[in-house]
Design a protein around this motif. Sequence first.
Motif, PDB file in Angstrom:
ATOM      1  N   UNK A   1       0.805  -1.219   0.000  1.00 42.65           N
ATOM      2  CA  UNK A   1       0.000   0.000   0.000  1.00 42.65           C
ATOM      3  C   UNK A   1       0.841   1.273   0.000  1.00 42.65           C
ATOM      4  N   UNK A   2       2.135   1.158  -0.239  1.00 45.16           N
ATOM      5  CA  UNK A   2       3.008   2.337  -0.241  1.00 45.16           C
ATOM      6  C   UNK A   2       2.645   3.241  -1.420  1.00 45.16           C
ATOM      7  N   UNK A   3       2.271   4.473  -1.117  1.00 48.33           N
ATOM      8  CA  UNK A   3       1.805   5.396  -2.149  1.00 48.33           C
ATOM      9  C   UNK A   3       2.880   5.719  -3.179  1.00 48.33           C
ATOM     10  N   UNK A   4       4.130   5.690  -2.772  1.00 46.62           N
ATOM     11  CA  UNK A   4       5.205   6.010  -3.707  1.00 46.62           C
ATOM     12  C   UNK A   4       5.320   4.995  -4.840  1.00 46.62           C
ATOM     13  N   UNK A   5       4.795   3.810  -4.640  1.00 46.49           N
ATOM     14  CA  UNK A   5       4.979   2.728  -5.602  1.00 46.49           C
ATOM     15  C   UNK A   5       3.748   2.490  -6.459  1.00 46.49           C
ATOM     16  N   UNK A   6       2.718   3.298  -6.332  1.00 49.82           N
ATOM     17  CA  UNK A   6       1.467   3.076  -7.038  1.00 49.82           C
ATOM     18  C   UNK A   6       1.194   4.204  -8.039  1.00 49.82           C
ATOM     19  N   UNK A   7       0.905   3.816  -9.269  1.00 51.72           N
ATOM     20  CA  UNK A   7       0.660   4.783 -10.336  1.00 51.72           C
ATOM     21  C   UNK A   7      -0.572   4.351 -11.133  1.00 51.72           C
ATOM     22  N   UNK A   8      -1.376   5.313 -11.604  1.00 51.39           N
ATOM     23  CA  UNK A   8      -2.563   4.954 -12.391  1.00 51.39           C
ATOM     24  C   UNK A   8      -2.163   4.398 -13.752  1.00 51.39           C
TER      25      UNK A   8
END
Length: 208
Positions: free
Chosen positions: A128-135
């Motif tokens: 769930x790390x936001x830095x690793x998630x992209x649309x």
Amino acid sequence: MRYWKLLFLVFFLYSVPLYAQNTTISSFSKAKKILKEQVYFDNKESFYCKAHFDENNGITLPQGFHTQKHKKRAYKLEWEHVVPAENFGRAFSEWREGHEKCIDRKGKAFKGRKCAEKVNQSFRFMQADLYNLYPSIGAVNALRSNYNYAELSDNLPNIFGSCSVKIDNKKIETPSYTKGAIARTYLYFDQEYPQYKMSSSMRKMMLA
């Protein structure tokens, strides 16, 4: 730009030094909701192909985009782990071997991502790390799979038409405008999470 907004948001949410690992958001669903509502709310554009998406996770494909596989997912917004979940997930025994708590309703044992997510909080934080998630366009997310990034031959065709993505021999090259963000994400993960370590060749490429 959405990237500095993301940095500010993560700093605010985590209340720890900037770039420290995620120890706050343990829900993948919650992470996706935060990104959609608080980071990309005013710039609804996919990472790889710059496709517009709407409030209902619908995708408007850019002109010239096409795909031979996962055609239904081409019109759906998904959230891509730039560092694939499998790449760090296999560091957890629950992913590799399962766990006594990973039993389905029919009494059958399971392992993999589903088990690691069920049992291990450290995995949930990494997932769930936001830095690793992209649309991402769903079809692009599907065909990227868990492939590592690479510099591929200029002679290879773009697999999605007008979107400059190449895949060959379980390697992927994405548009040049994504490479800096990809490199920073990999280096961040390598620095902050002891469960994940890059190979020397991958590190060399990311630093370049």
